[in-house]
Scaffold this active site. Sequence first.
Site, PDB file in Angstrom:
ATOM      1  CD  GLN A  99     -16.852  14.188 -36.274  1.00 33.44           C
ATOM      2  OE1 GLN A  99     -18.410  14.277 -36.718  1.00 33.44           O
ATOM      3  NE2 GLN A  99     -16.990  15.218 -36.717  1.00 33.44           N
ATOM      4  CG  PHE A 122     -21.394  16.399 -42.015  1.00 28.94           C
ATOM      5  CD1 PHE A 122     -21.022  16.617 -43.181  1.00 28.94           C
ATOM      6  CD2 PHE A 122     -22.664  15.621 -41.752  1.00 28.94           C
ATOM      7  CE1 PHE A 122     -21.056  15.222 -44.036  1.00 28.94           C
ATOM      8  CE2 PHE A 122     -23.435  14.223 -43.125  1.00 28.94           C
ATOM      9  CZ  PHE A 122     -21.900  14.572 -44.440  1.00 28.94           C
ATOM     10  CD  GLU A 164     -15.215  18.761 -32.498  1.00 34.98           C
ATOM     11  OE1 GLU A 164     -13.961  18.695 -32.203  1.00 34.98           O
ATOM     12  OE2 GLU A 164     -15.668  18.898 -33.375  1.00 34.98           O
ATOM     13  NE  ARG A 216     -11.250  26.381 -37.091  1.00 29.68           N
ATOM     14  CZ  ARG A 216     -10.194  26.383 -37.419  1.00 29.68           C
ATOM     15  NH1 ARG A 216      -9.905  26.369 -39.403  1.00 29.68           N
ATOM     16  NH2 ARG A 216      -9.251  25.307 -37.137  1.00 29.68           N
ATOM     17  NE  ARG A 267     -17.560  18.728 -45.188  1.00 28.09           N
ATOM     18  CZ  ARG A 267     -17.825  17.900 -46.081  1.00 28.09           C
ATOM     19  NH1 ARG A 267     -18.986  17.811 -46.606  1.00 28.09           N
ATOM     20  NH2 ARG A 267     -16.857  17.765 -47.480  1.00 28.09           N
ATOM     21  CG  PHE A 273     -15.017  24.878 -35.944  1.00 30.93           C
ATOM     22  CD1 PHE A 273     -15.221  23.499 -35.087  1.00 30.93           C
ATOM     23  CD2 PHE A 273     -14.358  25.167 -35.107  1.00 30.93           C
ATOM     24  CE1 PHE A 273     -15.583  23.527 -33.419  1.00 30.93           C
ATOM     25  CE2 PHE A 273     -13.989  24.537 -33.405  1.00 30.93           C
ATOM     26  CZ  PHE A 273     -14.510  24.180 -32.934  1.00 30.93           C
ATOM     27  CB  THR A 276      -8.221  27.298 -32.637  1.00 30.10           C
ATOM     28  OG1 THR A 276      -9.283  26.961 -32.270  1.00 30.10           O
ATOM     29  CG2 THR A 276      -8.032  28.086 -34.102  1.00 30.10           C
ATOM     30  CB  ALA A 280      -9.528  21.124 -37.520  1.00 26.45           C
ATOM     31  CD  GLU A 287     -13.190  22.211 -41.475  1.00 27.64           C
ATOM     32  OE1 GLU A 287     -14.040  23.108 -39.761  1.00 27.64           O
ATOM     33  OE2 GLU A 287     -12.534  21.750 -40.925  1.00 27.64           O
TER      34      GLU A 287
END
Length: 788
Positions: A216, A247, A251, A329, A361, A363, A461, A530, A733
Site C-alpha cells: 500500500q 486492509f 501499509e 486515532r 481498516r 486504524f 493524523t 486513512a 474505513e
Amino acid sequence: MRKLIDAPNPLQQNDNQSVVHVSKKHESATRQVQGCANYVDDVIEPQGTLYAAVGVSQCAKGTIDSINLDAVRQSEGVVDVVTINDVPGHKDIGPVFEGDPLLANGEIKFFGQPVFAVLATSVTLARQAALKGIIEVSEAKPILTAEAAHQQQTFVRPLHRFGQHADRVDNTIENAAHQVHGTLSIGGQEHMYLEGQVSLAIPDEEDRMKIYTSSQHPSEVQKLVAEVLDVKLHRVMVDMRRMGGGFGGKETQAAQWACIAALLASRNQCAVKLRLPRFTDMHVTGKRHPFENEFDVAFDETGKIEATRMTINGICGHSPDLSDAIVDRAMFHADNGYFLGDSDIVGHRLQTNMVSHTAYRGFGGPQGMIMAEAMIDKIARAIGSDPLSVRKRNLYGPTTGSLTPYGMKVEHNLLPDMIAELEESAQYWQRREAITAFNRQSPVVKKGLALTPVKFGISFTAKHLNQAGALVHIYTDGSIQVNHGGTEMGQGLHTKIGQIAANEFGLDLDMIEVTATRTDKVPNTSPTAASSGTDLNGKAVQNACITLKTRLAECFANSLGLEDRANDVQFINEHVVLDEHSIAFTELVQQAYFARVSLSSSGFYKTPKLQYNRDTGEGRPFFYFAYGVSMSEVSVDTLTGEYTVDKVNVIHDVGNSLNPAIDIGQIEGAFIQGMGWLTTEDLKWNDSGKLISENMATYKIPAIGDTPKEFNVKLFGRKNAEDSIYHSKAVGEPPFMLAISVWCALKDAISSLSGYTVDPQLDTPATPERVLNAVAAIQQSDCRGGAL
C-alpha cells in the site's frame, strides 16, 4: 471590461455527470472474474529467478547466543544465506521510529521473528532449507499482556493525553447524580488478505533495482530498499499494479519482504521472489491492535453525559511501527458521535513480545469508538432507558456541545437526521416493542436490537501525509493515461480515478487508462490508507487535468481568433465547445500537438484546514467527518451461546457518491469484516507467546453463512459540505464500525434476561463461548437493578 471572476471558470469544474455519480463496474472486474488480472506472483519471472524463504525464531524473547546455518547452506538447491550482518546499509526498517530490524539483530523480540533468509532454486527447496537453521537463544520471560506491560513499564512510545476541562473531571464525576465504571477487552484481527505478502526484486545495471511488491506504500518500500542496499532512492523503482487485498496489513509490513528480496538480488545479481506461505504470513506480520480499555462516566437522571474519564491501552507488540498514530486515532474516536462533557482521555502504547501490530481498516478508530457505545449502553441500563434514547440525547448539537475532547468543532453533523431516517424507515420502535414481547414469551431464544451511529474523521493524523501527486498524458489519438500515487487493493480506487479524468475531459471511460502505481512516475507518495485514496489522488488528478484543459482551451480559442475567451471553453460529450464553435476532442489534440502544446502534466493536492498541536492536545486533525447509522437485529440461543444476525439496515454517508455501486460494495464488505472482528475472529497466543490461531482451520473469518439474512444498505446522498473531489466522501474505513450495532444487539439480547436492567460484560470478539458466559453471569446473579 468583462469580469471573469463573477462566474466560476468552466475549466475548473465540469457539469457533465455521465461518468461520475453513476455506477460503473470495477476496472479490473472482468479480468478478475476470468482469472487474468495480474498480481505480483503473476509477473513473468526473468530467466534465472531464484526464490527466498525466511528462518524464524522458536521463542518470544531472549538473547541470541549463536546461529548455525551450516545445514541450511548445505541443503539442496541453496545458493545464498543472509543474516543481519550481511546488510550493507540500514539494518532497521522501522517506518517512523526505529525498532524493526530487517532480521533479528542480537535479540529475539517475538515468537516467529525472522532471523535469516535463504535463497534457493525453487520455492520448496528454499522453505525446506529455512527449517534447518539452529538458533541458540538465552530465553527470558516474555511480556504478553497489558497488565504485565504496565507492571514492567514497557512502552513503545510515551503516552498521549487530551480532554476538555480535564482538571474538572474528577470533581464532576464525584459529585454527579450517577456514575458508572466499565472495562472492555477488545481483540485484534488478522488481515487475511487473499493475496499474501510477496515481492519480486530484479537487479538492473550497476546498483539499480526494480521491485514488484504487494504494498500500500510503494514510496516507503522504495526508501527502505534504498537504505538497506545503501544506494540513493533514484536507483530504486517500485511498481505496484494491484493487490489482492491489503486492509492496512500491507501499509508498512510489505517492506520487509521487498528489502530481503532486494538484498539477495543485489548480492547474487539475479531476480529474487519472496512469497510467504499463509502459515508464516500469519506468524510474522502484525494484526489489528488488541486493546484493554476502561472508563468512568458521570451523567444526570436522563442519561446525559457530564464527564468522562477514559484509559486506552493499545497492545502494540515489540516495536512502534504505526502504534503512536493508531492509539491517537483510538483516542480521537472515543467520543464517536457524542459530547462527553468534561473529559480526560489518556492513551498508552504498551510494548509486548508479540509481532508488531500495525494498521488495519479503521486504524484504531474502531477500538476507540466501541468504548463510546459501551458507555451509552451502560448508562441506558443504569437509568432504565432505551439505549437509542440515550444515544440521541448525547449527540453533538446545540443542547449538548459541539467541541470534541481534542478541541475540534463538529460542524455539518448529519447524525440527527440520519438516525431519524433509519429510526422511521427500519421501524425501530415497532420492532423494539415486538422484540420485547417475543423475549417475554421465549424461554431459550432471545432477540436483541441496536441502532448505533458512526462519526469518523477523514485525513491522516500525520499532517505531512495529506498530499498526493498525479501524472496525466494525452496521446495524439485522444486517449489518456493517468498515473497517481494511490494503490489499488480491490477497493475501486483506479475506477474512480478513471471516472474523474473522463469527466474532466468530457470523454467516455474507455478513453482513460489508469496505470500501475510507480515511484518513477509520481514520487514521494503517501500510503493508500486513512480512507484518503480518492480524496487525495482524485484531487491531484483533477488538478493535472485542469492544467491540460487550460492549454487545450487556449489552443482552441487561439485557433478561432478568440484569445480572450479561453476561460469559456467547455469539454462536453467528446467535444470541445466555445459558443457555437465545436471541435472533436481528438481533433483538437492533434491540433495542439502540431502547435507544440505540451500534452502532459503533473498534478498536486494537499488537504486544507488541518492543524493539530499534540503538545496541547487541541486542533483540527480531520478535514471532515463521514457518518453512518446501522440497525441490527440478532437471535441468541441462551443454552449454547450461538446466535444469528437476522436483519441489518444501514444508511451511510458518502457525500455525493462518485460510484454508488462500488460504494455500496465497500459498505457491505466493511460491515461483514467488522462483524468478523467483533464476533468470530479470535486471535490466540499460548503461554510461550506463539500464535496458535495460525491458519484458516483455527481462525474463523465470516463466511457466506454469516451474512445477515436481510441486509439493506442505502446511501444518504447529501453532498460533502467541504470541497472534496466532486463533494464526495471517503468510504473505505467508516462503514467498518457500523458493525458495532451487532455487538450492541447481542448485549441487548443478553440484557433481556435481566429485564434490561443489567449491562452484560461482553468482551470482543463476542464468540458463542463469550456470549454463553455472559448469559450465565446474568442468570447466576441475584442482581436485577444494576450493572454486574
